[in-house]
Design a protein around this motif. Structure first.
Motif, mmCIF file in Angstrom:
data_model
loop_
_atom_site.group_PDB
_atom_site.id
_atom_site.type_symbol
_atom_site.label_atom_id
_atom_site.label_comp_id
_atom_site.label_asym_id
_atom_site.label_seq_id
_atom_site.Cartn_x
_atom_site.Cartn_y
_atom_site.Cartn_z
ATOM 1 N N LYS A 6 0.857 -1.178 0.000
ATOM 2 C CA LYS A 6 0.000 0.000 0.000
ATOM 3 C C LYS A 6 0.898 1.234 0.000
ATOM 4 O O LYS A 6 1.875 1.303 0.730
ATOM 5 N N VAL A 7 0.578 2.206 -0.853
ATOM 6 C CA VAL A 7 1.286 3.482 -0.879
ATOM 7 C C VAL A 7 0.618 4.390 0.145
ATOM 8 O O VAL A 7 -0.598 4.516 0.164
ATOM 9 N N ILE A 8 1.419 5.001 0.990
ATOM 10 C CA ILE A 8 0.892 5.879 2.033
ATOM 11 C C ILE A 8 1.081 7.320 1.605
ATOM 12 O O ILE A 8 2.191 7.742 1.304
ATOM 13 N N GLU A 9 -0.004 8.071 1.543
ATOM 14 C CA GLU A 9 0.061 9.489 1.205
ATOM 15 C C GLU A 9 -0.488 10.276 2.386
ATOM 16 O O GLU A 9 -1.639 10.112 2.763
ATOM 17 N N GLU A 20 3.767 0.581 2.703
ATOM 18 C CA GLU A 20 3.364 -0.332 3.777
ATOM 19 C C GLU A 20 3.154 -1.686 3.136
ATOM 20 O O GLU A 20 2.381 -1.804 2.191
ATOM 21 N N GLU A 21 3.878 -2.678 3.601
ATOM 22 C CA GLU A 21 3.725 -4.029 3.074
ATOM 23 C C GLU A 21 3.333 -4.954 4.210
ATOM 24 O O GLU A 21 3.892 -4.905 5.296
ATOM 25 N N VAL A 32 4.936 -3.810 7.710
ATOM 26 C CA VAL A 32 6.184 -3.061 7.779
ATOM 27 C C VAL A 32 6.024 -1.800 6.949
ATOM 28 O O VAL A 32 5.564 -1.863 5.817
ATOM 29 N N GLN A 33 6.385 -0.652 7.529
ATOM 30 C CA GLN A 33 6.384 0.598 6.785
ATOM 31 C C GLN A 33 7.818 1.007 6.523
ATOM 32 O O GLN A 33 8.686 0.842 7.378
ATOM 33 N N TYR A 34 8.067 1.553 5.334
ATOM 34 C CA TYR A 34 9.407 1.993 4.980
ATOM 35 C C TYR A 34 9.321 3.079 3.919
ATOM 36 O O TYR A 34 8.288 3.270 3.294
ATOM 37 N N SER A 41 9.163 3.119 -7.236
ATOM 38 C CA SER A 41 9.919 1.970 -6.728
ATOM 39 C C SER A 41 9.062 0.718 -6.708
ATOM 40 O O SER A 41 7.863 0.769 -6.424
ATOM 41 N N GLN A 42 9.697 -0.400 -6.996
ATOM 42 C CA GLN A 42 9.027 -1.692 -6.976
ATOM 43 C C GLN A 42 8.758 -2.123 -5.536
ATOM 44 O O GLN A 42 9.417 -1.648 -4.612
ATOM 45 N N PRO A 43 7.831 -3.042 -5.331
ATOM 46 C CA PRO A 43 7.608 -3.589 -3.990
ATOM 47 C C PRO A 43 8.878 -4.274 -3.477
ATOM 48 O O PRO A 43 9.823 -4.522 -4.222
ATOM 49 N N MET A 44 8.871 -4.579 -2.206
ATOM 50 C CA MET A 44 9.997 -5.240 -1.573
ATOM 51 C C MET A 44 10.331 -6.543 -2.304
ATOM 52 O O MET A 44 9.431 -7.271 -2.710
ATOM 53 N N SER A 45 11.603 -6.835 -2.448
ATOM 54 C CA SER A 45 12.016 -8.072 -3.115
ATOM 55 C C SER A 45 11.774 -9.270 -2.198
ATOM 56 O O SER A 45 11.631 -9.119 -0.980
#
Length: 62
Positions: A6-9, A20-21, A32-34, A41-45
């Motif tokens: 999820k993209v946090i705005e 947020e993944e 996890v938020q980062y 940017s792509q999602p977490m690998s």
């Protein structure tokens, strides 16, 4: 591992590129938020998800 991104705005002028993944470890969901480098940017690998999952498992067992 189940993975949702999820993209946090915070507001219309926000440029922090927060993500947020949520992924599942041993039947439990963890979020996890980062900050991403850019909005595209792509999602977490899978490797990054495994590293975080291992850290959460180690924390749980400590």
């Amino acid at each position: 591992m189940k993975n949702d991104v999820k993209v946090i705005e915070h507001n219309l002028s926000c440029r922090c590129h927060r993500r947020e993944e949520t992924f599942e470890i041993e039947g439990k969901s963890f979020t996890v938020q980062y900050s991403a480098k850019s909005a595209d940017s792509q999602p977490m690998s899978d490797h990054d998800k495994r590293v975080i999952a291992d850290a959460l498992k180690n924390y749980k067992n400590s």
